[in-house]
Design a protein around this motif. Structure first.
Motif, mmCIF file in Angstrom:
data_model
loop_
_atom_site.group_PDB
_atom_site.id
_atom_site.type_symbol
_atom_site.label_atom_id
_atom_site.label_comp_id
_atom_site.label_asym_id
_atom_site.label_seq_id
_atom_site.Cartn_x
_atom_site.Cartn_y
_atom_site.Cartn_z
ATOM 1 N N ALA A 263 0.839 -1.203 0.000
ATOM 2 C CA ALA A 263 0.000 0.000 0.000
ATOM 3 C C ALA A 263 0.873 1.251 0.000
ATOM 4 O O ALA A 263 0.606 2.200 -0.751
ATOM 5 N N ARG A 264 1.917 1.269 0.798
ATOM 6 C CA ARG A 264 2.823 2.426 0.834
ATOM 7 C C ARG A 264 3.516 2.620 -0.508
ATOM 8 O O ARG A 264 3.709 3.738 -0.964
ATOM 9 N N LEU A 265 3.915 1.515 -1.140
ATOM 10 C CA LEU A 265 4.543 1.589 -2.450
ATOM 11 C C LEU A 265 3.585 2.205 -3.457
ATOM 12 O O LEU A 265 3.971 3.058 -4.256
ATOM 13 N N LEU A 266 2.321 1.790 -3.427
ATOM 14 C CA LEU A 266 1.329 2.300 -4.375
ATOM 15 C C LEU A 266 1.019 3.778 -4.167
ATOM 16 O O LEU A 266 0.604 4.459 -5.101
ATOM 17 N N GLU A 267 1.220 4.276 -2.967
ATOM 18 C CA GLU A 267 0.948 5.685 -2.681
ATOM 19 C C GLU A 267 2.063 6.620 -3.143
ATOM 20 O O GLU A 267 1.838 7.809 -3.289
ATOM 21 N N ASP A 268 3.236 6.085 -3.365
ATOM 22 C CA ASP A 268 4.403 6.905 -3.681
ATOM 23 C C ASP A 268 4.847 6.660 -5.126
ATOM 24 O O ASP A 268 5.349 5.593 -5.458
ATOM 25 N N GLU A 269 4.680 7.667 -5.971
ATOM 26 C CA GLU A 269 5.005 7.546 -7.399
ATOM 27 C C GLU A 269 6.466 7.163 -7.621
ATOM 28 O O GLU A 269 6.767 6.322 -8.469
ATOM 29 N N GLU A 270 7.365 7.749 -6.863
ATOM 30 C CA GLU A 270 8.790 7.456 -7.024
ATOM 31 C C GLU A 270 9.094 5.996 -6.677
ATOM 32 O O GLU A 270 9.857 5.322 -7.376
ATOM 33 N N GLN A 271 8.487 5.500 -5.611
ATOM 34 C CA GLN A 271 8.693 4.097 -5.237
ATOM 35 C C GLN A 271 8.105 3.171 -6.293
ATOM 36 O O GLN A 271 8.698 2.135 -6.603
ATOM 37 N N MET A 272 6.930 3.534 -6.825
ATOM 38 C CA MET A 272 6.334 2.692 -7.877
ATOM 39 C C MET A 272 7.250 2.603 -9.084
ATOM 40 O O MET A 272 7.443 1.525 -9.650
ATOM 41 N N GLN A 273 7.817 3.733 -9.488
ATOM 42 C CA GLN A 273 8.723 3.732 -10.636
ATOM 43 C C GLN A 273 9.976 2.915 -10.349
ATOM 44 O O GLN A 273 10.458 2.187 -11.222
ATOM 45 N N SER A 274 10.472 2.997 -9.126
ATOM 46 C CA SER A 274 11.654 2.208 -8.761
ATOM 47 C C SER A 274 11.346 0.713 -8.784
ATOM 48 O O SER A 274 12.152 -0.090 -9.263
ATOM 49 N N PHE A 275 10.183 0.335 -8.279
ATOM 50 C CA PHE A 275 9.810 -1.082 -8.294
ATOM 51 C C PHE A 275 9.599 -1.565 -9.729
ATOM 52 O O PHE A 275 9.991 -2.685 -10.074
ATOM 53 N N ALA A 276 9.018 -0.714 -10.574
ATOM 54 C CA ALA A 276 8.843 -1.070 -11.982
ATOM 55 C C ALA A 276 10.203 -1.294 -12.643
ATOM 56 O O ALA A 276 10.371 -2.239 -13.432
ATOM 57 N N ARG A 277 11.178 -0.442 -12.328
ATOM 58 C CA ARG A 277 12.535 -0.640 -12.874
ATOM 59 C C ARG A 277 13.107 -1.974 -12.402
ATOM 60 O O ARG A 277 13.753 -2.682 -13.180
ATOM 61 N N LEU A 278 12.883 -2.309 -11.159
ATOM 62 C CA LEU A 278 13.357 -3.589 -10.626
ATOM 63 C C LEU A 278 12.715 -4.758 -11.382
ATOM 64 O O LEU A 278 13.391 -5.723 -11.746
ATOM 65 N N LEU A 279 11.414 -4.654 -11.654
ATOM 66 C CA LEU A 279 10.743 -5.713 -12.410
ATOM 67 C C LEU A 279 11.275 -5.843 -13.830
ATOM 68 O O LEU A 279 11.304 -6.937 -14.392
#
Length: 79
Positions: free
Chosen positions: A57-73
């Protein structure tokens, strides 16, 4: 640092289940709805338990974290 460890674990699980492409697509295409998804994760937390649902939920709330996780994927290096 703790989130990076969890992210690596999540990414490995998604790749193993062959869901990484779907999740990546949802993160990118569904970006306007991620705050709603985060609220649903918070609401479901008593039923699914664990710290992962809160962390997601915290990841989904933070655009920067979402982009970082997408890069990891995608297999890109994280800074």
């Amino acid at each position: 640092m703790q989130s990076n460890i969890a992210w690596s674990r999540w990414a490995e699980s998604l790749k193993r289940l062959k869901l990484d492409g779907l999740v990546l697509w949802l993160l990118e295409a569904g970006a306007p709805l991620t705050v709603l998804g985060a609220q649903m994760m918070y609401a479901a937390q008593p039923f699914v338990g664990g710290n992962d649902s809160t962390a997601i939920a915290r990841l989904l709330e933070d655009e920067e974290q979402m982009q970082s996780f997408a890069r990891l994927l995608r297999g890109e290096r994280l800074p």
